[in-house]
Design a protein around this motif. Structure first.
Motif, PDB file in Angstrom:
ATOM      1  N   GLU A  75       0.853  -1.207   0.000  1.00 31.37           N
ATOM      2  CA  GLU A  75       0.000   0.000   0.000  1.00 31.37           C
ATOM      3  C   GLU A  75       0.884   1.251   0.000  1.00 31.37           C
ATOM      4  O   GLU A  75       0.608   2.213  -0.713  1.00 31.37           O
ATOM      5  CB  GLU A  75      -0.798  -0.016   1.312  1.00 31.37           C
TER       6      GLU A  75
ATOM      7  N   ARG B 226       2.391   1.877  -3.403  1.00 33.77           N
ATOM      8  CA  ARG B 226       1.355   2.399  -4.323  1.00 33.77           C
ATOM      9  C   ARG B 226       1.149   3.895  -4.077  1.00 33.77           C
ATOM     10  O   ARG B 226       1.005   4.682  -5.006  1.00 33.77           O
ATOM     11  CB  ARG B 226       0.031   1.643  -4.128  1.00 33.77           C
ATOM     12  N   MET B 227       1.173   4.300  -2.803  1.00 39.45           N
ATOM     13  CA  MET B 227       0.936   5.721  -2.495  1.00 39.45           C
ATOM     14  C   MET B 227       2.090   6.589  -2.987  1.00 39.45           C
ATOM     15  O   MET B 227       1.887   7.723  -3.410  1.00 39.45           O
ATOM     16  CB  MET B 227       0.743   5.908  -0.991  1.00 39.45           C
TER      17      MET B 227
ATOM     18  N   LYS C 159       1.615   6.991  -6.713  1.00 47.42           N
ATOM     19  CA  LYS C 159       0.476   7.876  -7.059  1.00 47.42           C
ATOM     20  C   LYS C 159       0.726   9.328  -6.639  1.00 47.42           C
ATOM     21  O   LYS C 159       0.428  10.249  -7.384  1.00 47.42           O
ATOM     22  CB  LYS C 159      -0.767   7.345  -6.338  1.00 47.42           C
ATOM     23  N   HIS C 160       1.327   9.532  -5.441  1.00 45.96           N
ATOM     24  CA  HIS C 160       1.413  10.898  -4.889  1.00 45.96           C
ATOM     25  C   HIS C 160       2.838  11.399  -4.667  1.00 45.96           C
ATOM     26  O   HIS C 160       3.042  12.558  -4.311  1.00 45.96           O
ATOM     27  CB  HIS C 160       0.693  10.959  -3.531  1.00 45.96           C
TER      28      HIS C 160
ATOM     29  N   TYR D  25       4.761  10.564  -2.191  1.00 45.53           N
ATOM     30  CA  TYR D  25       5.022  10.732  -0.746  1.00 45.53           C
ATOM     31  C   TYR D  25       6.287   9.992  -0.336  1.00 45.53           C
ATOM     32  O   TYR D  25       6.694   9.024  -0.977  1.00 45.53           O
ATOM     33  CB  TYR D  25       3.852  10.165   0.077  1.00 45.53           C
TER      34      TYR D  25
ATOM     35  N   VAL E  15       4.175   8.403   4.416  1.00 45.08           N
ATOM     36  CA  VAL E  15       3.342   7.207   4.570  1.00 45.08           C
ATOM     37  C   VAL E  15       4.078   6.327   5.573  1.00 45.08           C
ATOM     38  O   VAL E  15       5.281   6.115   5.429  1.00 45.08           O
ATOM     39  CB  VAL E  15       3.180   6.460   3.240  1.00 45.08           C
TER      40      VAL E  15
ATOM     41  N   THR F  73      -6.065  10.368   7.854  1.00 43.48           N
ATOM     42  CA  THR F  73      -4.688  10.876   7.818  1.00 43.48           C
ATOM     43  C   THR F  73      -4.350  11.509   9.165  1.00 43.48           C
ATOM     44  O   THR F  73      -5.208  12.144   9.778  1.00 43.48           O
ATOM     45  CB  THR F  73      -4.559  11.923   6.690  1.00 43.48           C
TER      46      THR F  73
END
Ligand code: MLT
Length: 239
Positions: free
Chosen positions: A53, A56-57, A60-61, A63, A97, A228
């Motif tokens: 996870e 993936r973040m 995508k972002h 981070y 994250v 968050t």
């Protein structure tokens, strides 16, 4: 006010959070690291259950990734989970994250509660005071260590139960008893703990010294409506 305490995240069910304020504790080291990153100006922290996870973040972002497996940094991450890594020049204004063995699992599960606040010894009294001010019943969720109760989380939970007072459940009473036994020597309590000894063997003795500081800050990490973690500050004078 009723105060309940759960000794390990595996025992936490959504019903335990309903209508309550949840206080999540993972002294070694997830909540200690989160409080530190927020003290050092991190913008927000996204707790996740798996490293997949987290990757993936990042994809995508973009981070930054922080976290551990068996106490050591997860391969390909930017940070491990030592609070001493979350320095201002590395985290200020950033979104992290975070993925850890127990702490982030406890935080994600606690999101079933009305309000979720994260505690460690660094901010324990401010967390207790803010929960008292909210006036709801409280569930203290100790993350534990791989399915075991952890001495350090239970003692910290006992400190908060002692500060809150009210109607303590049997677990909360037992935790308070442990806190009263260890309150004058928190560092040795961490050194005696199961996970504390693991971390010392891995070379993280300094993390225990750091995590044993009591009431170093008024920072209150809370979960927002998106799950968050963001930082609030406990304002003493406010009613
Ligand atoms: C955890 O979540 O289990 C801990 O924070 C692990 C660690 O940092 O050693």
């Amino acid at each position: 006010m009723k105060i309940d305490l759960i000794l390990r995240h595996e025992d936490f069910l959504a019903k335990h959070g309903r209508g309550r304020t949840a206080i999540v504790i993972d002294v070694l080291r997830a909540t200690t690291s989160i409080v530190t990153a927020i003290m050092n100006g991190v913008s927000s922290i996204v707790p996740v259950m798996t490293s997949e996870e987290a990757f993936r973040m990042r994809e995508k972002h973009g981070y930054l990734l922080a976290g551990e497996e068996n106490g050591l940094m997860i391969q390909g991450f930017d940070f491990g989970n030592s609070p001493l890594e979350f320095e201002r020049n590395r985290v200020k204004g950033k979104t992290l994250v975070l993925c850890t063995s127990n702490g982030t699992k406890a935080i994600v599960k606690a999101s079933a509660a009305e309000e979720v606040v994260l505690a460690s010894f660094l901010n324990a009294s401010s967390v207790a005071a803010s929960a008292a001010r909210l006036g709801r019943d409280v569930v203290i969720l100790c993350a534990g260590t791989i399915g075991q109760e952890s001495l350090e989380d239970t003692v910290c939970g006992g400190m908060i139960a002692d500060a809150l007072g009210g109607e303590l459940s049997p677990n909360a009473l037992e935790a308070r008893r442990l806190f009263l036994k260890h309150k004058d020597d928190v560092l040795n309590c961490l050194r005696d703990s199961f996970h504390g000894q693991d971390l010392i063997k891995l070379g993280f003795a300094k993390d225990l010294e750091y995590a044993s500081q009591v009431d170093k800050t008024d920072v209150l990490p809370v979960l927002d409506e998106n799950g968050t973690i963001v930082g609030k500050k406990f304002e003493r004078g406010e009613t």
